[in-house]
Design a protein around this motif. Structure first.
Motif, PDB file in Angstrom:
ATOM      1  N   PRO A 190      -7.001  -3.491  -5.905  1.00 37.71           N
ATOM      2  CA  PRO A 190      -5.827  -4.123  -5.819  1.00 37.71           C
ATOM      3  C   PRO A 190      -4.624  -3.303  -5.182  1.00 37.71           C
ATOM      4  N   LEU A 191      -3.490  -4.188  -4.659  1.00 40.41           N
ATOM      5  CA  LEU A 191      -2.637  -3.562  -3.869  1.00 40.41           C
ATOM      6  C   LEU A 191      -1.436  -4.156  -4.580  1.00 40.41           C
ATOM      7  N   VAL A 192      -0.728  -3.524  -5.608  1.00 34.53           N
ATOM      8  CA  VAL A 192       0.437  -3.907  -6.423  1.00 34.53           C
ATOM      9  C   VAL A 192       1.768  -3.203  -6.190  1.00 34.53           C
ATOM     10  N   GLY A 193       1.602  -2.303  -5.122  1.00 39.94           N
ATOM     11  CA  GLY A 193       3.109  -1.868  -4.858  1.00 39.94           C
ATOM     12  C   GLY A 193       3.551  -1.068  -6.097  1.00 39.94           C
ATOM     13  N   ASP A 194       4.749  -1.391  -6.544  1.00 44.03           N
ATOM     14  CA  ASP A 194       5.287  -0.545  -7.670  1.00 44.03           C
ATOM     15  C   ASP A 194       5.266  -1.468  -9.004  1.00 44.03           C
ATOM     16  N   ARG A 195       4.606  -2.502  -8.896  1.00 42.88           N
ATOM     17  CA  ARG A 195       4.290  -3.573 -10.161  1.00 42.88           C
ATOM     18  C   ARG A 195       3.197  -3.260 -10.677  1.00 42.88           C
ATOM     19  N   PRO A 196       2.917  -2.162 -11.524  1.00 43.22           N
ATOM     20  CA  PRO A 196       1.494  -1.982 -11.838  1.00 43.22           C
ATOM     21  C   PRO A 196       1.010  -2.989 -12.972  1.00 43.22           C
ATOM     22  N   HIS A 197       1.862  -3.843 -13.806  1.00 47.29           N
ATOM     23  CA  HIS A 197       1.528  -4.579 -15.049  1.00 47.29           C
ATOM     24  C   HIS A 197       1.481  -5.754 -14.555  1.00 47.29           C
ATOM     25  N   GLU A 198       2.750  -6.314 -14.004  1.00 46.75           N
ATOM     26  CA  GLU A 198       2.825  -7.566 -13.580  1.00 46.75           C
ATOM     27  C   GLU A 198       1.924  -8.030 -12.350  1.00 46.75           C
ATOM     28  N   GLY A 199       1.971  -6.935 -11.438  1.00 50.47           N
ATOM     29  CA  GLY A 199       1.208  -7.435 -10.222  1.00 50.47           C
ATOM     30  C   GLY A 199      -0.543  -7.245 -10.660  1.00 50.47           C
ATOM     31  N   ARG A 252       0.234   1.648 -17.719  1.00 53.00           N
ATOM     32  CA  ARG A 252       0.689   0.207 -17.455  1.00 53.00           C
ATOM     33  C   ARG A 252      -0.217  -0.812 -16.983  1.00 53.00           C
ATOM     34  N   ALA A 253      -0.949  -0.408 -15.753  1.00 55.90           N
ATOM     35  CA  ALA A 253      -2.161  -1.290 -15.318  1.00 55.90           C
ATOM     36  C   ALA A 253      -3.220  -1.443 -16.143  1.00 55.90           C
ATOM     37  N   SER A 254      -3.242  -0.236 -17.014  1.00 58.94           N
ATOM     38  CA  SER A 254      -4.472  -0.470 -18.182  1.00 58.94           C
ATOM     39  C   SER A 254      -4.273  -1.436 -18.906  1.00 58.94           C
ATOM     40  N   ARG A 255      -2.988  -1.587 -19.439  1.00 54.04           N
ATOM     41  CA  ARG A 255      -2.532  -2.949 -20.343  1.00 54.04           C
ATOM     42  C   ARG A 255      -3.083  -4.341 -19.847  1.00 54.04           C
ATOM     43  N   ALA A 256      -2.714  -4.198 -18.599  1.00 54.22           N
ATOM     44  CA  ALA A 256      -3.153  -5.680 -18.015  1.00 54.22           C
ATOM     45  C   ALA A 256      -4.812  -5.788 -17.975  1.00 54.22           C
ATOM     46  N   LEU A 257      -5.520  -4.766 -17.445  1.00 57.18           N
ATOM     47  CA  LEU A 257      -7.055  -4.882 -17.695  1.00 57.18           C
ATOM     48  C   LEU A 257      -7.572  -5.241 -19.030  1.00 57.18           C
ATOM     49  N   LEU A 267       0.846  -1.104   0.201  1.00 57.45           N
ATOM     50  CA  LEU A 267      -0.104  -0.014  -0.112  1.00 57.45           C
ATOM     51  C   LEU A 267       0.841   1.218   0.035  1.00 57.45           C
ATOM     52  N   ASP A 268       1.897   1.168   0.885  1.00 56.86           N
ATOM     53  CA  ASP A 268       2.881   2.462   0.770  1.00 56.86           C
ATOM     54  C   ASP A 268       3.402   2.688  -0.379  1.00 56.86           C
ATOM     55  N   ALA A 269       3.924   1.624  -1.048  1.00 57.69           N
ATOM     56  CA  ALA A 269       4.698   1.721  -2.615  1.00 57.69           C
ATOM     57  C   ALA A 269       3.557   2.086  -3.284  1.00 57.69           C
ATOM     58  N   GLN A 270       2.473   1.768  -3.446  1.00 57.56           N
ATOM     59  CA  GLN A 270       1.508   1.912  -4.419  1.00 57.56           C
ATOM     60  C   GLN A 270       1.158   3.402  -4.228  1.00 57.56           C
ATOM     61  N   GLN A 271       0.861   3.793  -3.121  1.00 51.18           N
ATOM     62  CA  GLN A 271       0.507   5.398  -2.857  1.00 51.18           C
ATOM     63  C   GLN A 271       1.673   6.281  -3.065  1.00 51.18           C
ATOM     64  N   GLU A 272       2.933   5.997  -2.888  1.00 49.66           N
ATOM     65  CA  GLU A 272       3.912   6.588  -3.355  1.00 49.66           C
ATOM     66  C   GLU A 272       3.935   6.896  -4.909  1.00 49.66           C
ATOM     67  N   ARG A 273       4.087   5.828  -5.632  1.00 50.45           N
ATOM     68  CA  ARG A 273       3.686   5.698  -7.043  1.00 50.45           C
ATOM     69  C   ARG A 273       2.526   6.676  -7.590  1.00 50.45           C
ATOM     70  N   PHE A 274       1.398   6.346  -6.897  1.00 50.62           N
ATOM     71  CA  PHE A 274       0.287   7.357  -7.158  1.00 50.62           C
ATOM     72  C   PHE A 274       0.647   8.910  -7.179  1.00 50.62           C
ATOM     73  N   ARG A 275       1.327   9.043  -6.181  1.00 44.04           N
ATOM     74  CA  ARG A 275       1.584  10.449  -5.883  1.00 44.04           C
ATOM     75  C   ARG A 275       2.296  11.155  -7.032  1.00 44.04           C
ATOM     76  N   ARG A 276       3.159  10.305  -7.692  1.00 43.79           N
ATOM     77  CA  ARG A 276       4.178  10.837  -8.706  1.00 43.79           C
ATOM     78  C   ARG A 276       3.372  10.658  -9.979  1.00 43.79           C
TER      79      ARG A 276
END
Length: 326
Positions: free
Chosen positions: A74-83, A117-122, A8-17
């Protein structure tokens, strides 16, 4: 889910960027069922929560969603596509084990619009972007002044028939291009809710009557020669006190629930005039911005809303029926 907080922390940090307009925290449901998946053997797992909800017949939410909904957070951290890919595979197995309905069911994921990147997986798993939550946090440089071609005024109880007619026209169109569902009792449900709204005299959430002289959740009508031609049904969300504001930044927000213009009057500036009045009202109440939902497949609304200064913040990805998840 021992690593859930790290994810969650890694994901939120990525969202901020990714998008500074996203809220400070990622919304997770209470009581959700844990889901864990691995991108590959030996790699740390990704995780998520899932919910399974049903809308009873005659409920208002049944007009914008399926009766049965399976939702993944989802909680994928900093792995948006693979996660996301790994979680969707696990989600598919979970949904299949529950024998979802062959009709009137869906799988749902709400995710930041800019995370391509997550859109591609969806997309790879069969999801489609049926709707977007779009925000307007600044005044655009165009289309902000009333043109004077119509009169815009607040609707009241005597306008109920015209308001319901325009609201139903929008619902019928939206059901063709988005997530809305045209139920047999839709007109009755709309009439019941709008009757209460038109009678409401309360103040917007989070501000006092002296701070906002218009009161209530505003419903605006555009008319010419006393003939009603368009509708803007608006409201308010205070993200500090309202459960529906968790995908927005902190503060009081204006909400555009429905904009509807008679088909033979579209393209004449009526929608623009309605929104000029609505945006002026939002600003007078001290709103930090305004938001709405639109359907990307709608050939009319995306262009209009982008010109009004709105842009996608969250995309609501769906599969209908739920059995189509791959």
């Amino acid at each position: 889910m021992n690593n859930a907080q790290e994810l969650l922390d890694a994901q939120q940090e990525r969202f901020r960027r990714l998008d500074p307009a996203l809220p400070d925290s990622y919304p997770l449901p209470r009581g959700g069922e844990p889901l864990v998946a691995r991108t590959r053997p030996g790699e740390p797992p990704v995780a998520g929560l899932t919910t399974h909800t049903r809308q009873p017949p005659g409920s208002l939410p049944s007009l914008w969603t399926t009766t049965e909904t399976h939702e993944l957070f989802p909680l994928v951290g900093d792995r948006p596509h693979e996660g996301m890919d790994a979680l969707l595979r696990a989600f598919g197995k979970q949904v299949a084990s529950r024998s979802p309905a062959e009709t009137d069911s869906s799988c749902l994921v709400t995710w930041p619009s800019r995370d391509v990147r997550a859109s591609r997986a969806l997309l790879d798993h069969g999801f489609v972007p049926l709707s977007c939550l779009a925000v307007r946090t600044r005044a655009p440089n165009v289309d902000t002044e009333l043109s004077g071609t119509v009169k815009v005024r607040r609707a009241g109880p005597p306008d109920l028939d015209e308001v319901v007619e325009l609201a139903m026209a929008e619902l019928e169109y939206a059901a063709l291009v988005g997530s809305s569902v045209l139920r047999p009792d839709a007109a009755e449900l709309k009439r019941s809710v709008l009757r209460v709204r038109l009678r409401s005299g309360s103040s917007p959430r989070g501000i006092s009557p002296r701070e906002n002289t218009t009161g209530g959740d505003p419903v605006w009508l555009a008319e010419r020669d006393e003939e009603v031609l368009g509708l803007a049904e608006c409201g308010w969300v205070d993200t500090e006190s309202h459960h529906g504001g968790h995908r927005l930044g902190t503060g009081l927000w204006g909400y555009v629930n429905c904009l509807s213009v008679r088909e033979d009057q579209r393209g004449t500036g009526i929608g623009r005039d309605l929104m000029a009045m609505a945006h002026s009202d939002f600003a007078a109440a001290g709103a930090v911005g305004s938001f709405l939902y639109y359907n990307p497949a709608n050939p009319l609304s995306p262009v209009f809303w982008h010109r009004q200064g709105y842009r996608p913040l969250w995309t609501i990805w769906e599969i209908r029926p739920a059995t189509a998840l791959r």
